[in-house]
Motif scaffolding. Structure first.
Motif, PDB file in Angstrom:
ATOM      1  N   HIS A 272      -3.831   6.889   2.479  1.00  0.00           N
ATOM      2  CA  HIS A 272      -4.049   5.633   2.648  1.00  0.00           C
ATOM      3  C   HIS A 272      -4.654   5.332   4.209  1.00  0.00           C
ATOM      4  O   HIS A 272      -4.377   6.031   4.911  1.00  0.00           O
ATOM      5  CB  HIS A 272      -2.687   4.893   2.505  1.00  0.00           C
TER       6      HIS A 272
ATOM      7  N   THR B  25      -3.657  -1.229   0.890  1.00  0.00           N
ATOM      8  CA  THR B  25      -3.474  -0.069  -0.269  1.00  0.00           C
ATOM      9  C   THR B  25      -1.908   0.383   0.018  1.00  0.00           C
ATOM     10  O   THR B  25      -1.286   0.827  -0.816  1.00  0.00           O
ATOM     11  CB  THR B  25      -4.248   1.016  -0.379  1.00  0.00           C
TER      12      THR B  25
ATOM     13  N   GLN C 197      -1.213   0.840  -7.649  1.00  0.00           N
ATOM     14  CA  GLN C 197      -2.294  -0.135  -7.006  1.00  0.00           C
ATOM     15  C   GLN C 197      -1.846  -0.270  -5.732  1.00  0.00           C
ATOM     16  O   GLN C 197      -2.424  -0.759  -4.598  1.00  0.00           O
ATOM     17  CB  GLN C 197      -2.325  -1.151  -7.800  1.00  0.00           C
ATOM     18  N   LEU C 198      -0.404  -0.079  -5.460  1.00  0.00           N
ATOM     19  CA  LEU C 198       0.022  -0.379  -3.909  1.00  0.00           C
ATOM     20  C   LEU C 198       1.359   0.374  -3.851  1.00  0.00           C
ATOM     21  O   LEU C 198       2.288   0.662  -4.500  1.00  0.00           O
ATOM     22  CB  LEU C 198       0.679  -1.977  -3.834  1.00  0.00           C
TER      23      LEU C 198
ATOM     24  N   VAL D 261      -3.465   7.090  -2.580  1.00  0.00           N
ATOM     25  CA  VAL D 261      -4.234   5.829  -2.452  1.00  0.00           C
ATOM     26  C   VAL D 261      -4.961   5.584  -3.986  1.00  0.00           C
ATOM     27  O   VAL D 261      -5.751   6.520  -4.451  1.00  0.00           O
ATOM     28  CB  VAL D 261      -5.452   5.969  -1.196  1.00  0.00           C
ATOM     29  N   PRO D 262      -5.267   4.389  -4.403  1.00  0.00           N
ATOM     30  CA  PRO D 262      -5.726   4.124  -5.589  1.00  0.00           C
ATOM     31  C   PRO D 262      -7.380   4.249  -5.709  1.00  0.00           C
ATOM     32  O   PRO D 262      -7.777   4.379  -4.329  1.00  0.00           O
ATOM     33  CB  PRO D 262      -5.464   2.842  -6.039  1.00  0.00           C
TER      34      PRO D 262
ATOM     35  N   GLU E 134     -11.245   3.980  -5.971  1.00  0.00           N
ATOM     36  CA  GLU E 134     -11.993   2.704  -5.616  1.00  0.00           C
ATOM     37  C   GLU E 134     -12.491   2.130  -7.191  1.00  0.00           C
ATOM     38  O   GLU E 134     -12.742   2.869  -8.061  1.00  0.00           O
ATOM     39  CB  GLU E 134     -13.196   3.060  -5.039  1.00  0.00           C
TER      40      GLU E 134
END
Length: 348
Positions: free
Chosen positions: A189, A252, A279-280, A345-346, A348
């Motif tokens: 993140h 994020t 997603q978060l 972290v998701p 892109e």
């Protein structure tokens, strides 16, 4: 139908004295732990006390002996889970002891100055445990010290002058906040938001400093628009997270400075259709009950709330029982608790 046996009235000190064959004064001396009672008599009286299930009236003992057996826990904190943890810790220490706990809410403690001593004395407590922000209020501290009311502070900001007079118990909020922020950074993140706590609490500044330290060490900028304002309540976390997430360039990850606000952030994400943690990612602080009852369960810092309250209560009892040792300042360990509310972290 069997007849119900009427409840037996509670035993009195007179009942104990009569059953033990001693005077009421002797029973009182046993409870006050006075030295001029033979050990054989003491054991006999305590045996009768157990048999009769006698419980002395602590308020009456205080009045008769002109000594309070009450300890006051003063708080001004909107987080019920935190206060419950403190109360439980104090009660753990006092279980089986002659001292009793009185929990004293002090709403808007910033305006308490000038009234603290009268409030404490009217409550009949012999000493007080102060929590943030009360424990950092110089006017309140000076009043209590001038009136020679024993006190112990939980999680104070630190004051060299007060440290020489009153013990304290706390933890390293700054390092803990840095550790949980570093955990998010290690997951990849970079756009990390923070929801700050109540600005009157020293923990707010310490956790903010720790967040900044971790971001700086990673070479990351703290974006002003990703700093949310909260008050350590669920509702304030919900509102702050709505503002942080209802934007195209949302973060994020969110570090909420306590678990109640982190739970609010998870609800806000659900309202907006943002999946946690895919997603978060959301992390909190304290490891209060709500952290393990919401879903997903919250990754957080386990603050030793009960242990801090136990240690503070023990320190105050020792003062009230005549200890003249120099004030100790204990720093309790914390722990990073990883659960399901954060992940990589998701993509892109």
């Amino acid at each position: 139908m069997n007849e119900m046996t009427p409840p037996r009235p509670p035993a009195t000190i007179s009942d104990v004295a009569e059953a033990a064959g001693v005077s009421i004064k002797t029973v009182s001396r046993v409870f006050n732990e006075e030295p001029n009672v033979r050990e054989e008599t003491r054991r006999h009286v305590l045996q009768i006390v157990a048999e009769l299930d006698y419980h002395p009236n602590m308020a009456a003992r205080s009045l008769a002996g002109r000594k309070s057996y009450l300890i006051g826990l003063l708080y001004d904190n909107p987080c019920a889970n935190y206060i419950l943890g403190l109360q439980s810790g104090s009660l753990d220490r006092l279980r089986g002891d002659k001292w009793r706990l009185l929990v004293v809410p002090c709403e808007d403690s910033g305006r308490l100055g000038g009234k603290t001593v009268s409030m404490v004395r009217s409550a009949g407590v012999g000493g007080v445990i102060l929590t943030s922000p009360i424990c950092d209020n110089p006017e309140i501290l000076n009043e209590l010290i001038t009136a020679r009311i024993p006190l112990v502070r939980i999680a104070p900001a630190g004051d060299a002058n007060i440290d020489a007079i009153a013990p304290s118990v706390g933890m390293d909020d700054c390092s803990a906040a840095a550790d949980i922020t570093q955990h998010l950074i290690a997951l990849g993140h970079r756009r990390i938001a923070i929801i700050l706590g109540d600005p009157t609490h020293s923990s707010n500044q310490e956790r903010w400093a720790g967040f900044n330290r971790a971001m700086d060490l990673a070479g990351l900028q703290v974006e002003p628009s990703l700093v949310g304002r909260g008050l350590y309540t669920f509702e304030s976390g919900l509102e702050a997270a709505r503002l942080l997430l209802n934007r195209p360039d949302r973060p994020t990850a969110i570090f909420a400075q306590n678990d109640d606000m982190a739970a609010g952030a998870i609800v806000a994400a659900g309202e907006l259709g943002i999946a946690v943690p895919t997603q978060l990612s959301v992390v909190g602080f304290d490891d209060s009950q709500i952290a393990s009852t919401v879903w997903p369960r919250i990754t957080t810092i386990r603050q030793p709330i009960r242990a801090m309250a136990q240690a503070a209560t023990d320190a105050l009892v020792k003062i009230l029982e005549g200890s003249h040792r120099a004030p100790e300042h204990r720093l309790m360990p914390y722990e990073l608790i990883v659960r399901e509310s954060c992940g990589p972290v998701p993509a892109e």
